[in-house]
Design a protein around this motif. Structure first.
Motif, short mmCIF file in Angstrom:
data_model
loop_
_atom_site.label_atom_id
_atom_site.label_comp_id
_atom_site.label_asym_id
_atom_site.label_seq_id
_atom_site.Cartn_x
_atom_site.Cartn_y
_atom_site.Cartn_z
N THR A 13 8.83 3.77 1.83
CA THR A 13 10.17 4.29 2.11
C THR A 13 10.55 3.78 3.44
O THR A 13 11.74 3.17 3.44
CB THR A 13 10.10 5.93 2.29
N LEU A 14 9.75 4.14 4.42
CA LEU A 14 10.20 3.46 5.88
C LEU A 14 9.14 2.43 6.12
O LEU A 14 9.63 1.42 7.15
CB LEU A 14 10.01 4.53 7.05
N PHE A 15 7.90 2.55 6.01
CA PHE A 15 7.06 1.54 6.45
C PHE A 15 6.60 0.63 5.16
O PHE A 15 6.44 1.11 4.02
CB PHE A 15 5.88 2.13 7.07
N ASP A 16 6.28 -0.64 5.34
CA ASP A 16 6.03 -1.44 4.41
C ASP A 16 4.47 -1.64 4.23
O ASP A 16 3.73 -2.25 4.92
CB ASP A 16 6.39 -3.23 4.89
N TYR A 17 3.90 -0.54 3.49
CA TYR A 17 2.44 -0.48 3.33
C TYR A 17 1.60 -1.60 2.82
O TYR A 17 0.68 -2.00 3.22
CB TYR A 17 2.38 0.85 2.40
N PRO A 18 2.20 -2.14 1.78
CA PRO A 18 1.29 -3.49 1.21
C PRO A 18 1.11 -4.47 2.53
O PRO A 18 -0.10 -4.99 2.43
CB PRO A 18 2.42 -3.92 0.19
N LYS A 19 2.12 -4.59 3.04
CA LYS A 19 1.87 -5.63 4.22
C LYS A 19 0.53 -5.17 5.28
O LYS A 19 -0.07 -5.83 5.80
CB LYS A 19 3.17 -6.10 5.03
N ALA A 20 0.56 -3.74 5.58
CA ALA A 20 -0.26 -3.22 6.59
C ALA A 20 -1.65 -3.22 5.90
O ALA A 20 -2.67 -3.58 6.27
CB ALA A 20 0.06 -1.72 7.01
N GLU A 21 -1.66 -2.89 4.63
CA GLU A 21 -2.96 -2.79 3.56
C GLU A 21 -3.46 -4.14 3.82
O GLU A 21 -4.62 -4.36 3.95
CB GLU A 21 -2.50 -2.22 2.62
N SER A 22 -2.68 -5.22 3.27
CA SER A 22 -3.24 -6.40 2.95
C SER A 22 -3.78 -7.27 4.31
O SER A 22 -4.84 -7.61 4.30
CB SER A 22 -2.11 -7.33 2.72
N SER A 23 -3.09 -6.96 5.35
CA SER A 23 -3.35 -7.52 6.80
C SER A 23 -4.68 -6.73 7.27
O SER A 23 -5.74 -7.45 7.61
CB SER A 23 -2.48 -7.31 7.90
#
Length: 237
Positions: A13-23
């Motif tokens: 919603t506010l944070f790009d979780y897929p990017k954080a998770e992938s990294s």
């Protein structure tokens, strides 16, 4: 109806979780000397999503989820690790706590709403040290009156207990002045509807609503929030 309290979901919603998770996952696999292949990444995401659904349903604890996702991943793919699963989980969480990339328009809409006098808070399912770290490292730091994390409350969305906790923290007595904004039908929208507050489904990809839920509003971009909170106008319904 004019809303005064806006409860934002965090991830997707506010944070790009897929990017954080992938990294975080790639870094953890590298740390363990394991391959960061598409097969491994996709298997983890599938296992993790299933476990979070189980968590929402109350069939697994957060403590178990933290390690179980890795235990299942390594068992399913037959991967041998150098470290115990508990240590791998902690390393991953530390890396995940660094991922503070925002969804397009998140900073602009939160900044605008805050300046306009709306009271903003976050209400999120998750692990406290991860969520608070990500928010603190982001451009949104300092914009929220309260950061409500399920681990603190003992309940997770859509359970009404997390909303009771949030309302007590914020001193809210009038539900008609509150709206929850989130991407998940099963946690954000179901939780808000069951609790009797307005709901705004952030659905940027226009996914079909197959659950029969009726959010108060549906939007495609975060920029649309400012107009609807003041007017109460339904945009995509």
């Amino acid at each position: 109806m004019t809303y005064t309290h806006l409860l934002f979901d965090a991830d997707d919603t506010l944070f790009d979780y897929p990017k954080a998770e992938s990294s975080a996952l790639l870094g953890t696999l590298e740390y363990e000397g394991l391959p960061g292949t598409v097969e491994v990444m996709e298997a983890y995401q599938s296992i993790n999503q299933q476990l979070w659904r189980e968590f929402e349903q109350g069939t697994i604890t957060l403590a178990s989820l933290r390690t179980e996702r890795f235990a299942r991943l390594f068992t399913q793919l037959g991967l041998k690790t150098r470290s115990e699963v508990e240590l791998i989980s902690e390393y991953y969480l530390d890396r995940l706590g660094e991922g503070h990339e925002l969804i397009d328009g998140a900073y602009e809409i939160c900044s605008s709403l805050m300046e306009a006098g709306y009271r903003l808070s976050i209400i999120t399912n998750g692990i406290k040290k991860v969520q608070t770290s990500r928010i603190a490292k982001s451009a949104l730091n300092g914009m929220f009156e309260q950061i409500i994390v399920s681990e603190d409350t003992g309940y997770q969305k859509p359970h009404p207990g997390i909303f009771d906790y949030a309302f007590n923290k914020l001193g809210i007595t009038d539900k008609s002045r509150v709206m929850i904004i989130g991407d998940s039908l099963t946690s954000d929208m179901q939780g808000g509807i069951s609790y009797g507050i307005a709901t705004c489904w952030f659905n940027p990809q226009g996914k079909p609503n197959t659950l029969g839920l009726q959010p108060t509003y549906e939007i495609r971009s975060l920029a649309e929030i400012k107009a609807l909170v003041a007017s109460g106008r339904k945009l995509f319904m």
